[in-house]
Design a protein around this motif. Structure first.
Motif, PDB file in Angstrom:
ATOM      1  N   THR A 274      75.431  35.950 -30.728  1.00 40.50           N
ATOM      2  CA  THR A 274      75.508  35.095 -30.272  1.00 40.50           C
ATOM      3  C   THR A 274      74.595  35.346 -28.988  1.00 40.50           C
ATOM      4  OG1 THR A 274      78.147  36.569 -29.444  1.00 40.50           O
ATOM      5  CG2 THR A 274      76.975  35.426 -27.126  1.00 40.50           C
ATOM      6  N   LEU A 275      74.297  34.372 -28.995  1.00 41.83           N
ATOM      7  CA  LEU A 275      72.914  33.962 -27.569  1.00 41.83           C
ATOM      8  C   LEU A 275      73.564  33.643 -26.255  1.00 41.83           C
ATOM      9  CD1 LEU A 275      69.794  32.728 -27.181  1.00 41.83           C
ATOM     10  CD2 LEU A 275      70.666  30.633 -28.096  1.00 41.83           C
ATOM     11  N   SER A 276      72.777  34.282 -25.125  1.00 43.52           N
ATOM     12  CA  SER A 276      72.538  34.293 -23.978  1.00 43.52           C
ATOM     13  C   SER A 276      71.545  33.899 -23.341  1.00 43.52           C
ATOM     14  CB  SER A 276      73.149  35.702 -23.691  1.00 43.52           C
ATOM     15  OG  SER A 276      72.879  35.847 -21.761  1.00 43.52           O
ATOM     16  N   LEU A 277      71.081  32.979 -22.969  1.00 44.80           N
ATOM     17  CA  LEU A 277      70.105  31.827 -21.727  1.00 44.80           C
ATOM     18  C   LEU A 277      70.491  32.332 -20.525  1.00 44.80           C
ATOM     19  CD1 LEU A 277      69.369  28.814 -24.341  1.00 44.80           C
ATOM     20  CD2 LEU A 277      68.267  31.256 -24.607  1.00 44.80           C
ATOM     21  N   HIS A 278      69.307  33.090 -20.314  1.00 47.71           N
ATOM     22  CA  HIS A 278      69.529  32.290 -18.544  1.00 47.71           C
ATOM     23  C   HIS A 278      67.643  31.294 -18.086  1.00 47.71           C
ATOM     24  CE1 HIS A 278      71.641  35.874 -18.070  1.00 47.71           C
ATOM     25  NE2 HIS A 278      70.910  36.334 -19.314  1.00 47.71           N
ATOM     26  N   LEU A 279      68.684  30.044 -18.460  1.00 46.81           N
ATOM     27  CA  LEU A 279      67.641  28.464 -17.761  1.00 46.81           C
ATOM     28  C   LEU A 279      67.074  28.682 -16.767  1.00 46.81           C
ATOM     29  CD1 LEU A 279      66.821  26.956 -19.725  1.00 46.81           C
ATOM     30  CD2 LEU A 279      69.023  25.648 -18.912  1.00 46.81           C
ATOM     31  N   ALA A 280      65.943  29.401 -16.696  1.00 45.78           N
ATOM     32  CA  ALA A 280      65.626  29.310 -15.126  1.00 45.78           C
ATOM     33  C   ALA A 280      64.965  27.655 -14.893  1.00 45.78           C
ATOM     34  CB  ALA A 280      64.393  29.975 -15.281  1.00 45.78           C
ATOM     35  N   PRO A 281      65.246  27.211 -13.522  1.00 43.53           N
ATOM     36  CA  PRO A 281      64.479  26.362 -13.103  1.00 43.53           C
ATOM     37  C   PRO A 281      62.982  25.960 -12.422  1.00 43.53           C
ATOM     38  CG  PRO A 281      65.265  27.377 -11.038  1.00 43.53           C
ATOM     39  CD  PRO A 281      65.705  28.408 -12.525  1.00 43.53           C
TER      40      PRO A 281
ATOM     41  N   VAL B 239      77.655  29.364 -16.349  1.00 47.09           N
ATOM     42  CA  VAL B 239      77.223  30.222 -14.918  1.00 47.09           C
ATOM     43  C   VAL B 239      76.081  29.357 -14.424  1.00 47.09           C
ATOM     44  CG1 VAL B 239      77.882  31.944 -13.353  1.00 47.09           C
ATOM     45  CG2 VAL B 239      79.003  31.595 -15.756  1.00 47.09           C
ATOM     46  N   PRO B 240      76.477  28.114 -13.568  1.00 44.14           N
ATOM     47  CA  PRO B 240      75.013  28.183 -12.923  1.00 44.14           C
ATOM     48  C   PRO B 240      74.706  28.432 -11.218  1.00 44.14           C
ATOM     49  CG  PRO B 240      76.855  26.335 -12.296  1.00 44.14           C
ATOM     50  CD  PRO B 240      77.720  27.486 -13.201  1.00 44.14           C
ATOM     51  N   THR B 241      74.555  29.070 -10.948  1.00 41.34           N
ATOM     52  CA  THR B 241      73.717  29.772  -9.824  1.00 41.34           C
ATOM     53  C   THR B 241      72.419  29.317  -8.984  1.00 41.34           C
ATOM     54  OG1 THR B 241      72.229  31.599 -10.826  1.00 41.34           O
ATOM     55  CG2 THR B 241      74.351  31.788 -11.063  1.00 41.34           C
ATOM     56  N   THR B 242      72.344  30.004  -7.648  1.00 47.12           N
ATOM     57  CA  THR B 242      71.052  29.365  -7.293  1.00 47.12           C
ATOM     58  C   THR B 242      70.337  29.364  -7.788  1.00 47.12           C
ATOM     59  OG1 THR B 242      70.952  30.875  -5.799  1.00 47.12           O
ATOM     60  CG2 THR B 242      72.731  29.359  -5.261  1.00 47.12           C
ATOM     61  N   THR B 243      69.819  30.379  -8.863  1.00 51.00           N
ATOM     62  CA  THR B 243      69.093  29.864  -9.182  1.00 51.00           C
ATOM     63  C   THR B 243      68.289  30.279 -11.113  1.00 51.00           C
ATOM     64  OG1 THR B 243      68.943  32.707  -9.568  1.00 51.00           O
ATOM     65  CG2 THR B 243      67.334  32.009  -7.128  1.00 51.00           C
ATOM     66  N   ALA B 244      69.367  30.459 -11.186  1.00 56.45           N
ATOM     67  CA  ALA B 244      69.228  29.384 -13.060  1.00 56.45           C
ATOM     68  C   ALA B 244      70.413  29.242 -13.628  1.00 56.45           C
ATOM     69  CB  ALA B 244      69.467  31.562 -13.462  1.00 56.45           C
ATOM     70  N   THR B 245      70.957  29.038 -14.316  1.00 56.68           N
ATOM     71  CA  THR B 245      71.772  28.208 -15.420  1.00 56.68           C
ATOM     72  C   THR B 245      72.379  29.380 -16.123  1.00 56.68           C
ATOM     73  OG1 THR B 245      72.044  25.673 -14.290  1.00 56.68           O
ATOM     74  CG2 THR B 245      73.647  26.994 -16.249  1.00 56.68           C
ATOM     75  N   HIS B 246      73.212  30.452 -16.364  1.00 54.90           N
ATOM     76  CA  HIS B 246      74.079  31.346 -17.567  1.00 54.90           C
ATOM     77  C   HIS B 246      74.327  30.552 -18.133  1.00 54.90           C
ATOM     78  CE1 HIS B 246      71.775  34.022 -14.472  1.00 54.90           C
ATOM     79  NE2 HIS B 246      72.454  33.241 -13.674  1.00 54.90           N
ATOM     80  N   LEU B 247      73.915  30.731 -19.564  1.00 53.18           N
ATOM     81  CA  LEU B 247      74.939  29.985 -20.806  1.00 53.18           C
ATOM     82  C   LEU B 247      74.735  30.663 -22.259  1.00 53.18           C
ATOM     83  CD1 LEU B 247      72.117  26.825 -20.967  1.00 53.18           C
ATOM     84  CD2 LEU B 247      74.645  26.682 -20.224  1.00 53.18           C
ATOM     85  N   THR B 248      76.046  30.801 -22.433  1.00 50.80           N
ATOM     86  CA  THR B 248      76.089  31.521 -23.352  1.00 50.80           C
ATOM     87  C   THR B 248      76.886  30.553 -24.845  1.00 50.80           C
ATOM     88  OG1 THR B 248      76.841  33.683 -21.981  1.00 50.80           O
ATOM     89  CG2 THR B 248      77.398  33.690 -24.407  1.00 50.80           C
ATOM     90  N   TYR B 249      76.555  31.390 -26.270  1.00 49.71           N
ATOM     91  CA  TYR B 249      76.539  30.746 -27.695  1.00 49.71           C
ATOM     92  C   TYR B 249      77.011  31.485 -28.248  1.00 49.71           C
ATOM     93  CZ  TYR B 249      73.516  26.076 -24.655  1.00 49.71           C
ATOM     94  OH  TYR B 249      73.210  25.502 -24.404  1.00 49.71           O
ATOM     95  N   ASP B 250      78.546  30.540 -29.253  1.00 53.96           N
ATOM     96  CA  ASP B 250      78.480  31.880 -30.812  1.00 53.96           C
ATOM     97  C   ASP B 250      77.452  31.187 -30.804  1.00 53.96           C
ATOM     98  OD1 ASP B 250      80.082  33.299 -28.984  1.00 53.96           O
ATOM     99  OD2 ASP B 250      81.638  31.970 -30.085  1.00 53.96           O
ATOM    100  N   VAL B 251      77.053  31.737 -32.529  1.00 52.87           N
ATOM    101  CA  VAL B 251      76.108  31.504 -33.624  1.00 52.87           C
ATOM    102  C   VAL B 251      76.897  31.139 -34.458  1.00 52.87           C
ATOM    103  CG1 VAL B 251      74.137  31.908 -34.282  1.00 52.87           C
ATOM    104  CG2 VAL B 251      73.848  32.436 -32.233  1.00 52.87           C
ATOM    105  N   LEU B 252      76.814  30.479 -34.813  1.00 48.89           N
ATOM    106  CA  LEU B 252      77.877  30.181 -36.309  1.00 48.89           C
ATOM    107  C   LEU B 252      76.664  30.279 -37.829  1.00 48.89           C
ATOM    108  CD1 LEU B 252      79.402  26.149 -36.073  1.00 48.89           C
ATOM    109  CD2 LEU B 252      80.030  28.651 -35.515  1.00 48.89           C
TER     110      LEU B 252
END
Length: 204
Positions: A160-167, A191-204
């Motif tokens: 699993t890849l969990s990215l916290h994408l900072a603006p 999950v978009p928030t006021t400070t980041a977009t939290h993205l979760t991916y399964d890795v195939l």
């Protein structure tokens, strides 16, 4: 079942530090903006951070990152793994040379000198033991840095890849992925928030 989760904050242009990271400035110039979300009072940021911290049975990190968190300006009783959550899972450090001493001696440290796959195996054993003790499935988290996570992807070790994408656009720094082999991902959450977009991916 124990998952192996690569979890890291990244800029919009793909960097996990700003330019010129070093012992006195671990995230490089401007890199602190990557982790603004971890200290945010936004309830969704707090929930994402809390859920990830309590789900962590063991954490794998590289020696450079260990030197930063164990250094004099690193973690303390109030700010540690999971920022203000200050979680206390087992920690497994990949290194060619274990340190002579550890400042954060109250935490559970294991130093593995035989490479990343062996470190992940050790972390899976620790997470499995913690899962049995707590009666729930706990994850192995690859905390970083970027080179460790790239190596784990190349070795096929990531579930699993969990990215916290900072603006923020950093322009330069340590890239998360460069020259990596193609790999398919399936998005499982955003999950978009006021400070980041939290993205979760399964890795195939």
């Amino acid at each position: 079942m124990t998952r192996i989760v690569a979890d890291i904050s990244v800029s919009l242009d793909g960097f996990v530090t700003g330019p010129d990271p070093g012992p006195d400035q671990g995230l490089g110039t401007g890199g602190e903006a990557l982790h603004t979300w971890a200290f945010s009072d936004d309830p969704d940021d707090r929930r994402v951070l809390h859920e990830a911290t309590v789900r962590s049975g063991a954490v794998v990190l590289g020696r450079r990152l260990f030197d930063l968190v164990d250094g004099p300006d690193g973690w303390d009783d109030e700010t540690g793994y999971g920022a203000r959550e200050a979680g206390r899972p087992a920690f497994v450090v990949v290194t060619s040379s274990p340190p002579a001493s550890v400042r954060l001696g109250a935490l559970d440290w294991t130093f593995v000198t035989t490479g990343l796959p062996d470190a992940v195996t050790a972390a899976c054993e620790r997470a499995g033991a913690a899962s049995a003790r707590d009666g729930k499935d706990l994850d192995v988290v690859l905390m970083g840095g970027g080179a460790l996570i790239r190596s784990a992807f190349d070795a096929g070790l990531v579930d699993t890849l969990s990215l916290h994408l900072a603006p923020v656009l950093l322009g330069a720094g340590t890239p998360l992925f460069t020259g990596a082999a193609p790999r398919a991902l399936v998005q499982r959450g955003a999950v978009p928030t006021t400070t980041a977009t939290h993205l979760t991916y399964d890795v195939l």
